[in-house]
Scaffold this active site. Sequence first.
Site, PDB file in Angstrom:
ATOM      1  N   THR A  62       4.309  -9.434  -1.924  1.00 58.89           N
ATOM      2  CA  THR A  62       4.669  -8.756  -2.982  1.00 58.89           C
ATOM      3  C   THR A  62       4.320  -9.376  -4.312  1.00 58.89           C
ATOM      4  OG1 THR A  62       6.943  -9.643  -3.134  1.00 58.89           O
ATOM      5  CG2 THR A  62       6.652  -7.455  -2.081  1.00 58.89           C
ATOM      6  N   LYS A 103       3.384  -2.290   4.574  1.00 63.69           N
ATOM      7  CA  LYS A 103       2.985  -3.627   4.898  1.00 63.69           C
ATOM      8  C   LYS A 103       3.184  -3.929   6.375  1.00 63.69           C
ATOM      9  CE  LYS A 103       4.299  -5.822   1.148  1.00 63.69           C
ATOM     10  NZ  LYS A 103       5.020  -4.722   0.767  1.00 63.69           N
ATOM     11  N   THR A 104       4.522  -4.098   6.630  1.00 64.85           N
ATOM     12  CA  THR A 104       4.897  -4.378   8.063  1.00 64.85           C
ATOM     13  C   THR A 104       4.367  -3.490   9.075  1.00 64.85           C
ATOM     14  OG1 THR A 104       7.031  -5.090   6.997  1.00 64.85           O
ATOM     15  CG2 THR A 104       6.837  -4.842   9.364  1.00 64.85           C
TER      16      THR A 104
HETATM   17  P1  ADP Z   1       6.600  -2.924   3.581  1.00 60.04           P
HETATM   18  O1  ADP Z   1       6.693  -3.977   4.491  1.00 60.04           O
HETATM   19  O2  ADP Z   1       5.552  -2.888   2.594  1.00 60.04           O
HETATM   20  O3  ADP Z   1       8.058  -3.547   2.914  1.00 60.04           O
HETATM   21  P2  ADP Z   1       7.412  -1.146   5.750  1.00 60.04           P
HETATM   22  O4  ADP Z   1       6.108  -1.205   6.512  1.00 60.04           O
HETATM   23  O5  ADP Z   1       8.487  -1.671   6.198  1.00 60.04           O
HETATM   24  O6  ADP Z   1       7.092  -1.415   3.996  1.00 60.04           O
HETATM   25  O7  ADP Z   1       7.629   0.547   5.245  1.00 60.04           O
HETATM   26  C1  ADP Z   1       8.871   1.001   4.926  1.00 60.04           C
HETATM   27  C2  ADP Z   1       8.905   2.466   5.763  1.00 60.04           C
HETATM   28  O8  ADP Z   1       8.024   3.223   5.239  1.00 60.04           O
HETATM   29  C3  ADP Z   1       8.777   2.272   7.160  1.00 60.04           C
HETATM   30  O9  ADP Z   1      10.049   3.084   7.812  1.00 60.04           O
HETATM   31  C4  ADP Z   1       7.566   2.871   7.503  1.00 60.04           C
HETATM   32  O10 ADP Z   1       7.786   3.690   8.679  1.00 60.04           O
HETATM   33  C5  ADP Z   1       7.458   4.011   6.292  1.00 60.04           C
HETATM   34  N1  ADP Z   1       6.084   3.898   5.790  1.00 60.04           N
HETATM   35  C6  ADP Z   1       5.428   3.097   5.162  1.00 60.04           C
HETATM   36  N2  ADP Z   1       4.065   3.486   4.934  1.00 60.04           N
HETATM   37  C7  ADP Z   1       4.024   4.619   5.565  1.00 60.04           C
HETATM   38  C8  ADP Z   1       2.830   5.144   5.618  1.00 60.04           C
HETATM   39  N3  ADP Z   1       1.482   5.248   5.211  1.00 60.04           N
HETATM   40  N4  ADP Z   1       2.871   6.323   6.711  1.00 60.04           N
HETATM   41  C9  ADP Z   1       4.109   6.501   7.164  1.00 60.04           C
HETATM   42  N5  ADP Z   1       5.148   6.026   7.197  1.00 60.04           N
HETATM   43  C10 ADP Z   1       4.970   4.753   6.159  1.00 60.04           C
END
Ligand code: ADP
Length: 364
Positions: free
Chosen positions: A186, A92-93
């Site tokens: 979430t 998401k981030t």
């Molecule tokens: P959330 O905000 O949903 O908790 P993040 O965006 O922080 O998740 O993602 C967590 C890690 O996983 C980050 O280091 C990101 O680079 C990696 N990541 C997440 N989704 C992908 C994707 N679709 N392709 C490549 N890397 C991803």
Amino acid sequence: MGRITRQVSDQSAGLSEGTRMGQEQDESLRMVSAAPLDAEPVSDEELRPHSLQGFIGQPRLKAQLELFLQAAQKREVPPDHILLAGPPGLGKTTLAMIVAHELGVPIRITSGPAIQHAGDLASILSSLEVGEVLFIDEIHRLPRAAEELLYIAMEDFRVDVMVGKGPGASSIPLSLPRFTVIGATTREGMLPSPLRARFGFTAHLDFYPCEELEKLIERSAAVLGIDITALACAQLSKRSRGTPRIANRLLRRVRDWAVVHDLRQVGPEDVEAALSLYQIDSEGLDRLDLAVIEAIVRSFGGGPVGLNNLSAMVGEESETVETVCEPYLVREGFLVRTPKGRVATQKAWSHLGLEAPEDVTKLF
Ligand code: ADP
């Protein structure tokens, strides 16, 4: 890459929420936790893709977002507000940063728990630039007053600033430039419907299938300079619980193994050896997951067993067992929740090398 500003208050992680914090602390001890660990943020940043093209998997979501952004760019207006919903660690981030990057605008990053008073949000909103993206992580944890301020800002691009105190206080409307809120949650169900209704585009992120995680691990290995075989990537992907953050974390631990053992290339046996050191088995189950299914099978004859008894048997808070272990065990078919309690499936029995009773399916 556009400018990234992190707006985090001193007690930003919402330390006031005792139980949640307790759960996060427990979680942070687990290698297979989907929440970020304290030491990780910097290396997480290096692994984030910066464009939609580099974002692996979630093909439908990507196609929808691409269209949505292109339309806004053609119309030369900032896009509607975006809500990203889904479990932690799924991107998401990363997507919020990609949106800002694709639009070539700065991004301001904050979170629900970082905003303790409506005034905190008012001061962020009143300093936004035209077109800027405001990313609010855990938006379901915004205080009520801030939520109400946000509705108006999102709809009318206006904040009402209070001047003075007591009976003489008055509010002065301050108009804001057009901007885009990207909210991440979430717990979509916890968002009040008026807030949900302010988002023009809602995307749900799903757990990633193994093939997509394999590609993601290959990409991360290339960024981190790790030479890893396809078979080793496949093994890692199977243990990553459908979650990119876990896949990247396990890959880093495998890299430690390779560095210490002077390996030029990582093969499946190295993945096996490195992860068994952390007690993560071939299905991605860790010590606590295994303790849960072992307890149901060995101490309660396969179940059904109530959550409290089960948690007491494994020596964990029932909240941890319910929110941390069970979702994955249920999703992977090791456990079934029934009105009478938790029941181990045939798969759980065979995973422990045991023969399930013939009538196991009658239990659920
Ligand atoms: P959330 O905000 O949903 O908790 P993040 O965006 O922080 O998740 O993602 C967590 C890690 O996983 C980050 O280091 C990101 O680079 C990696 N990541 C997440 N989704 C992908 C994707 N679709 N392709 C490549 N890397 C991803």
